[in-house]
Design an enzyme around this catalytic site. Structure first.
Site, PDB file in Angstrom:
ATOM      1  CB  THR A  78      -1.062  -0.180   1.330  1.00  0.00           C
ATOM      2  OG1 THR A  78      -1.787  -1.279   0.974  1.00  0.00           O
ATOM      3  CG2 THR A  78      -1.724   1.265   1.395  1.00  0.00           C
TER       4      THR A  78
ATOM      5  CE1 TYR B 163       1.912  -8.145   2.862  1.00  0.00           C
ATOM      6  CE2 TYR B 163       4.005  -6.844   2.132  1.00  0.00           C
ATOM      7  CZ  TYR B 163       2.558  -6.807   2.211  1.00  0.00           C
ATOM      8  OH  TYR B 163       1.638  -6.090   1.719  1.00  0.00           O
TER       9      TYR B 163
ATOM     10  CE  LYS C  53      -0.404  -7.025   5.475  1.00  0.00           C
ATOM     11  NZ  LYS C  53      -0.481  -6.167   4.204  1.00  0.00           N
TER      12      LYS C  53
ATOM     13  CB  VAL D 169      -1.623  -4.826   8.023  1.00  0.00           C
ATOM     14  CG1 VAL D 169      -0.538  -3.987   7.442  1.00  0.00           C
ATOM     15  CG2 VAL D 169      -0.951  -5.639   9.304  1.00  0.00           C
TER      16      VAL D 169
END
Lengths: 318, 318, 318, 318
Positions: free
Chosen positions: B50, B138, B166, B217
């Site tokens: 992002t 991630y 994540k 998140v």
């Protein structure tokens, strides 16, 4: 029986017990239906992926459906998978389902072929037009290799083509957006009051219900239907901690799906074999064979299933 | 600051405001950090997807990280994305992150290359060995095109390689299985007491928390951090209906991601542009440009964002 | 008739002409077979993907096969697609194909389901064991979503399960490795003397023949069978420049597959519609309708087909 | 040196020899370049996927390029891979490549991000505008996870953005359509006279040249450059049987890519390790290590490579 609108609750995809010749074991199937209905389920989904629909001949599909409808005996509605590559073939199955007494049909988008979204919409509309039963869309990209878009499902919900969707895409965010697009829990406000959102994800039922889903179609529900019903009831009663605790227990039990050796059989065969092995160990069905060419669970794998059943406190079901 | 173990709460992936020349707008970025910290977030994830990390040069990444660390001023921990194709390149970023004062680093599996699970495990272990910061994995298959298996994450959690994961895979069932494999909420029992499970799914935060996730998140958290914090607090307090209601509101707001025309720009560009447009409209950042070659939102699309902001009751943030 | 071993040459996948009601137009199909046989083709592949097999009911499949066998009248062998999700369903089609007089059957790996390579091997072996016709494996990942490995095809070639492979994977390098693994042009040396390698790639027939393929199954061969036969003969005669020139002309003609508008219909529907439109324009079949739910070519698209036919110098075929 | 337009012939993607510390072994790399140039190749592609570009730090990339340019010494043009996720990062590499003396740059579409075709077009145009070197598009879906469409490449060829395409998509039919769209061998007629079509497929070079490709970028060309040059010369001279025979020999040699054990390392690591092992065995480079985290070939695997080298009659290259 008339299908509730929306359909709500626990609607397991019924396993298809087979005999030593690979034919449908109707006695076992009848016992399985009894096991599920007594477990408190709210409907039965026959001839789904978990029911090995893709492995059954047309004659076997007919036998399965007639057996399930007869065993359900009107106590819960029976949804019938009408899974095939395209509209003309799906319609043949839909006609057979209607004849066999199904209360609704469940169809995927076309597969094997590559199809445009406009063609997928036409597919569902034609099925609805030519089959006098409520129609559920079955969104299962792992099998069909395309995903039904939120926009398409919404459009087909609002114009009355679909009575509901069975979402096995694992895309919980997408499902949330669909429910929002349909007006949230109060779908009536958007003109789709009877539309039912069912999730195929058996590990996040508490979460899906919290998100506003109407029900769940859990493969593992064959093994322990009562636990899914308890989970559902806790959620409906607003006791989310209890729902989550029931779900945790089922997540642990779900480990049976990896009972089979990864290097010698597919994950799908392992999971289906494990559900059947658990049903056999619980005394519900006779054999745990899966349909050819799936490789059957060996003894060591069945022992793993037995261990996990014991851990979950599941003994003989009868 | 020392990273809490496990890290819990709302940890937005911080957007990277750009100026008219495409350079990092540090003044806007500083205001954005202030906006997030005042919104009550529990941490900041700089240089995530992002944050347009894949579009930033090494010099720009450094500027971003120094700005975020400086603006956070020790009030919340800063996680730094160290996203690159393979271990040697990731290590260069990890060294830069440590120098810039990050509190933890976040790395994906290798991408562009095709890598064996054993190679992926070696990748994370090497990063951990050579970088003196807690390491988060991630899991973002949409970008990396491979999925971290439950077994691999569990192994790397138990041996201390990973401080957390994540999860942006959208596979909520898999995440549930991972948490079960780590011993459920009481991860200490399995030897991974400080391991943190964060979900990247911004539409199912209530559900993820119910399932036992530690935090979230959410890209949309840039726009309305306080709402995610309210959602988180409601869930922590056991008020699941309230959590679900907050989530419903955010699902409606999330429609901004489709503001851009589908035939003229990517969905990722549309979403990132929408987050930035919302931040500009709320007075937090100067411009809504996204990094080249992303096509920027046109006026009509920005008007759509403004409408949805208004619907959500979001005005100027300052 | 006995199938040559190996089968060599041009074996078009025969289109299935439909009437206004969507039923098989047997008169048109008979004319199409005549058109192909007179064009010099070496075999006919009925009920392939180009024949819209996935859209035909079992009754329609039977009609197609009986019509093609009857029209071929023993002049060229007829291969029959027995396309379905798994072994038990494929066997039902194989029995029907044998009854209808097919000279060989063509089966894919299982689809819709997820299947292990060992299960795929068992699938082909069971079909071969229970059906008294030569068996071709149809490798078409775009439909089946798995690829047959070189090792598996080699194994099934050497043990006599397969009479050949129809490769529509587009993986020409893999095909080259398979042919090398089978001993090159002199497959006898490796114990698979009668094994036939057919390519489904209609744009690289010259290249495939140079690489050692035995034949080609070109959808475009419906439209201009004689050109593929000229190409094949030039290649067999060692005149590769001539073969390439024939191929170039067919590549230009192949542009008909994009006649339909990309935003309003699938690429598969466009291609199948274009083949049929070309056959109608050439006077071979009555209508260019494709099976439901495929969207039909509109007049503008058909005009594009007509233009390309004219460019290729193709007028009435009769 | 000025790049020929179109670039034609054999342009191997140069391997990157590493020392025991994982740093670039410039002495070995210099010998490798000499080996290739003496083998008669027509150009060198440094920093491609085979050159492990994704595993090299920026500093290492610079060392590689300077070494290759210096060793080539103007005898053949040097193309430099500028592989990174998006335009701003690619431009940093392109500037470095120009400084290091590359004759052209080779860029993929953006990856890790999801990008719209219009954004991909802007990406290539911006690189061309800001870098004063000829630009090749590198179409490698296995790494980038999107495919460059024929229409896009054609558009960028005609407007002068691209000097050529390096096609590693394996889609030979698509490549044939591209060449047809560019006017066939006589590309001048369509306004792209200098455009070069290079194929990355090392197993079908004869076929690609028959189809009209200008050249080939074979990883295996590191091991036996002279054979690819013989193949190319035979094809250019119209001796297609000889070209096919040379290709057959190279297909057999290509089996080295599977030297490594499938259950313990990736296929990419196995192939790159095998190229390097072959180069070491032929006395060209010092060690066969691949970059971390790739698992290195063990002794047994290297023995397999040695056996296949011997079968191909390849001994010491110097």
């Amino acid at each position: 029986m008339a299908l509730p609108a929306p359909l709500r609750g626990v609607v397991p995809p019924v396993c298809t017990p087979l005999d030593a010749e690979g034919e449908v074991d109707t006695a076992s199937l009848t016992r399985l239906v009894e096991h599920l209905v007594r477990g408190g389920v709210h409907g039965l989904f026959a001839l789904g992926s978990t029911g090995e629909v893709a492995y059954l001949t047309d004659a076997q599909r007919r036998t399965v459906l007639e057996t399930v409808v007869s065993a359900a005996a009107g106590r819960v509605p029976v949804l019938a998978g009408v899974i095939d590559t395209t509209t003309p073939r799906v319609l043949d199955h839909a006609r057979a389902a209607a004849l066999a007494g199904a209360d609704a049909v469940v169809a995927t988008a076309p597969f094997y072929t590559r199809t445009h979204p406009l063609e997928i919409a036409a597919h569902f509309r034609r099925i609805r037009a030519l089959c006098d039963l409520p129609l559920f869309a079955y969104d299962i990209p792992v099998s069909v290799h395309s995903k039904l878009s939120t926009d398409l499902v919404r459009e087909l919900a609002l114009d009355g083509t679909l009575a509901g969707v069975k979402d096995s895409s694992g895309d919980e965010g997408g499902l949330r957006r669909l429910m929002a697009a349909l007006g949230g829990p109060d779908r009536a406000a958007q003109g789709a009051p009877g539309f039912s959102v069912l999730t195929g994800g058996e590990l996040t039922v508490d979460a899906a219900l919290l998100c506003g889903a109407d029900g769940v179609v859990p493969g593992l529900g064959n093994v322990d239907p009562a636990a899914y019903v308890r989970l559902y009831d806790a959620a409906r009663g607003g006791d989310w901690q209890r729902a989550a605790a029931e779900q945790e227990r089922l997540v642990a039990l779900f480990a049976i799906v990896d009972a089979g050796p990864e290097d010698r059989m597919g994950r799908s065969s392992s999971a289906l074999g494990a559900f059947k092995a658990a049903l056999r160990l619980r005394g519900v069905i006779e054999r745990h064979d899966t349909a050819f060419p799936q490789i059957p669970l060996d003894d060591e794998s069945v022992a793993r299933v037995a261990k996990l059943l014991a851990d979950a406190g599941l003994g003989a079901a009868r």
